[in-house]
Write a protein that holds these residues in place. Structure first.
Motif, PDB file in Angstrom:
ATOM      1  N   VAL A  24       2.736 -11.228  -8.187  1.00  0.00           N
ATOM      2  CA  VAL A  24       3.868 -11.192  -7.253  1.00  0.00           C
ATOM      3  C   VAL A  24       4.895 -10.231  -7.844  1.00  0.00           C
ATOM      4  CG1 VAL A  24       5.611 -12.555  -6.059  1.00  0.00           C
ATOM      5  CG2 VAL A  24       3.367 -13.559  -6.553  1.00  0.00           C
ATOM      6  N   PHE A  25       5.009  -9.038  -7.256  1.00  0.00           N
ATOM      7  CA  PHE A  25       5.814  -7.986  -7.871  1.00  0.00           C
ATOM      8  C   PHE A  25       6.568  -7.154  -6.824  1.00  0.00           C
ATOM      9  CE2 PHE A  25       6.423  -4.232 -10.696  1.00  0.00           C
ATOM     10  CZ  PHE A  25       6.880  -4.884 -11.826  1.00  0.00           C
ATOM     11  N   LEU A  41       0.881  -8.442  -4.551  1.00  0.00           N
ATOM     12  CA  LEU A  41       1.969  -8.457  -3.574  1.00  0.00           C
ATOM     13  C   LEU A  41       3.087  -7.616  -4.145  1.00  0.00           C
ATOM     14  CD1 LEU A  41       3.766  -9.458  -1.239  1.00  0.00           C
ATOM     15  CD2 LEU A  41       4.142 -11.574  -2.533  1.00  0.00           C
ATOM     16  N   THR A  42       3.499  -6.581  -3.415  1.00  0.00           N
ATOM     17  CA  THR A  42       4.513  -5.688  -3.956  1.00  0.00           C
ATOM     18  C   THR A  42       5.398  -5.141  -2.847  1.00  0.00           C
ATOM     19  OG1 THR A  42       4.853  -3.866  -5.517  1.00  0.00           O
ATOM     20  CG2 THR A  42       3.138  -3.553  -3.850  1.00  0.00           C
ATOM     21  N   GLY A  81      -1.555   1.548  -0.421  1.00  0.00           N
ATOM     22  CA  GLY A  81      -2.140   0.774   0.665  1.00  0.00           C
ATOM     23  C   GLY A  81      -3.107  -0.296   0.220  1.00  0.00           C
ATOM     24  N   ALA A  82      -3.264  -0.495  -1.083  1.00  0.00           N
ATOM     25  CA  ALA A  82      -4.238  -1.474  -1.591  1.00  0.00           C
ATOM     26  C   ALA A  82      -3.601  -2.802  -1.963  1.00  0.00           C
ATOM     27  CB  ALA A  82      -4.963  -0.889  -2.803  1.00  0.00           C
ATOM     28  N   ALA A  83      -2.341  -3.000  -1.598  1.00  0.00           N
ATOM     29  CA  ALA A  83      -1.636  -4.245  -1.897  1.00  0.00           C
ATOM     30  C   ALA A  83      -1.068  -4.831  -0.612  1.00  0.00           C
ATOM     31  CB  ALA A  83      -0.510  -3.989  -2.898  1.00  0.00           C
ATOM     32  N   LEU A  84      -0.683  -6.085  -0.660  1.00  0.00           N
ATOM     33  CA  LEU A  84       0.068  -6.698   0.423  1.00  0.00           C
ATOM     34  C   LEU A  84       1.531  -6.322   0.201  1.00  0.00           C
ATOM     35  CD1 LEU A  84      -0.126  -8.556   2.883  1.00  0.00           C
ATOM     36  CD2 LEU A  84       0.177 -10.507   1.347  1.00  0.00           C
ATOM     37  N   ALA A  85       2.104  -5.530   1.118  1.00  0.00           N
ATOM     38  CA  ALA A  85       3.422  -4.938   0.903  1.00  0.00           C
ATOM     39  C   ALA A  85       4.455  -5.564   1.830  1.00  0.00           C
ATOM     40  CB  ALA A  85       3.370  -3.428   1.135  1.00  0.00           C
ATOM     41  N   VAL A  86       5.654  -5.816   1.283  1.00  0.00           N
ATOM     42  CA  VAL A  86       6.734  -6.439   2.046  1.00  0.00           C
ATOM     43  C   VAL A  86       8.050  -5.759   1.720  1.00  0.00           C
ATOM     44  CG1 VAL A  86       5.606  -8.705   2.127  1.00  0.00           C
ATOM     45  CG2 VAL A  86       7.137  -8.155   0.221  1.00  0.00           C
ATOM     46  N   LEU A 105      -8.248  -7.485  -0.813  1.00  0.00           N
ATOM     47  CA  LEU A 105      -7.308  -6.828  -1.714  1.00  0.00           C
ATOM     48  C   LEU A 105      -7.945  -6.534  -3.072  1.00  0.00           C
ATOM     49  CD1 LEU A 105      -4.056  -8.848  -0.932  1.00  0.00           C
ATOM     50  CD2 LEU A 105      -4.531  -6.471  -0.316  1.00  0.00           C
ATOM     51  N   VAL A 106      -8.853  -7.399  -3.529  1.00  0.00           N
ATOM     52  CA  VAL A 106      -9.557  -7.135  -4.787  1.00  0.00           C
ATOM     53  C   VAL A 106     -10.364  -5.841  -4.677  1.00  0.00           C
ATOM     54  CG1 VAL A 106     -11.425  -7.933  -6.282  1.00  0.00           C
ATOM     55  CG2 VAL A 106      -9.639  -9.529  -5.571  1.00  0.00           C
TER      56      VAL A 106
END
Length: 428
Positions: A327-328, A350-351, A363-368, A393-394
């Motif tokens: 979580v970053f 998550l970044t 684009g390889a992470a869940l972005a918020v 995501l892995v």
């Protein structure tokens, strides 16, 4: 023999697939390094050559090579590894401390540095095997700058080359092309997000630029921020990027800790967004604990929060590999090394959806939105419950991490060195 990429071999080794049951792990890792070097040579020929075909000496500062506390220390070791993966290893500028700056000093040592800081005499570097040595050179450089606002000048024997400073140390080797990595300019663009003295930071950068320095950034976002904050020609700021090099995690988790937790690693500077992350994790109503690593524990974060404080790098890698997700979603970074490290270890990320983190994640992470606590909490809830999302995501993360190999980083570094040192005499 069929060609196996270094990334595939590393991935298979780390995930304990059938290949790692046939060959010992050290054989796979050695084979990966050999193939990486072979591919680099095949693509680029003599990577030590500059634009004119000459060979230049390269030296890297060893200020933090023995330290474990920061991402800058990891970056410094990665620079050395990347150069070794693509040709001759660099010289190391050292002072015998190697980053162990916390040792207690006597008054004699402090007084000697105080006097040395007030003389304009250059410091001669002494060749010592693969090193250029001068005692106390990094502390003396800072003391000199604090006392006079001037850089410490160093003199090296032999032909000039490229001096790569992995941090803006207020020193230069006379007659060499001096390249300074500026990891970010957050103290100048967003001083409220950090603890660095903005005036002192700017004064140091201004002094380096006045000496004719070149700057290296660790991301294109950081390069744009540097150009916006400083009076420097765009051609003198080179985006060299960075790399990730993660060993197979072998350190056991702390007693009583099971895999599957959420992990945050970093300091408690405002830019790390920790308070918003904590609130979002609570709002997600997950049963998975939130593990905090990399800063001094407070001990009053509430149930489900595990504060580990500073952890050595082997344990950090084990935590990254065992986490349900990293979580970053921080507010500002120059690069965001934990993101790529987690991806390389097969952990979802998550970044933030902006800045260097969005660039590095690719684009390889869940972005918020990092300022939207509700969005962060919703993303944590999805990672908690959606196994298919995590599996995707892995795969995406492992693919993205291959773009940050030491070999590719070494190629970018050597191209930058050739660009800035084309007019210097060749090494023998």
């Amino acid at each position: 023999m069929p060609m196996l990429s270094p990334g595939l071999i590393t991935m298979l080794t780390l995930r304990n697939t059938s290949l790692s049951t046939l060959w010992p792990r050290y054989v796979l890792e050695t084979l990966s390094r050999m193939i990486m070097r072979w591919e680099t040579g095949r693509r680029n020929g003599r990577v030590l050559e500059d634009r004119g075909g000459g060979r230049k000496r390269v030296c890297v500062d060893g200020r933090l090579l023995a330290a474990e506390a920061t991402g800058v220390a990891t970056y410094a070791r990665t620079v050395v590894a990347a150069l070794a993966a693509t040709g001759d290893p660099p010289l190391i500028l050292c002072d015998g401390a190697g980053g162990r700056f916390a040792s207690v000093e006597g008054r004699f040592a402090q007084g000697r540095r105080w006097l040395a800081a007030r003389t304009s005499r250059a410091v001669s570097l002494v060749p010592r095997g693969a090193e250029l040595f001068a005692p106390d050179v990094f502390r003396r450089a800072q003391a000199r700058f604090n006392a006079s606002g001037r850089l410490l000048e160093l003199v090296a024997p032999g032909p000039p080359g490229v001096m790569h400073w992995t941090w803006p140390v207020p020193a230069r080797i006379v007659g060499w092309a001096n390249l300074y990595t500026v990891h970010d300019v957050i103290p100048l663009t967003d001083p409220e997000l950090g603890t660095t003295n903005a005036a002192g930071f700017r004064a140091r950068l201004d002094a380096l630029l006045a000496s004719g320095a070149w700057l290296a950034s660790v991301s294109e976002h950081a390069r744009r921020e540097i150009l916006a904050a400083l009076d420097i020609a765009p051609a003198r700021v080179l985006d060299c990027g960075s790399a990730v090099e993660v060993a197979s995690p072998a350190e056991p988790l702390p007693a009583g800790m099971e895999p599957g937790f959420f992990l945050f690693c970093g300091s408690t500077e405002p830019r790390k967004n920790l308070e918003r992350i904590l609130a979002a994790w609570r709002a997600a109503e997950t049963s998975r604990p939130l593990v905090l690593a990399g800063h001094s524990p407070r001990g009053d974060r509430g149930a489900g929060v595990i504060e580990l404080g500073f952890v050595p790098r082997p344990l950090l890698l084990s935590l990254l590999a065992a986490a349900r997700a990293l979580v970053f979603p921080t507010l500002a970074e120059g690069f965001g090394l934990p993101v790529i490290e987690a991806m390389a270890l097969g952990t979802p990320v998550l970044t933030s959806d902006r800045g260097a983190l969005a660039e590095v994640a690719g684009g390889a992470a869940l972005a918020v939105d990092p300022r939207d606590m509700v969005a962060i909490g919703g993303a944590i809830a999805r990672l908690d419950r959606e196994d298919a999302l995590c599996a995707g995501l892995v795969v995406a993360g492992l693919r993205r991490a291959r773009h940050f190999s030491p070999a590719d980083f070494g190629i970018r570094l050597r191209r930058a060195y050739g660009e800035i040192a084309g007019d210097l005499p060749d090494a023998a």
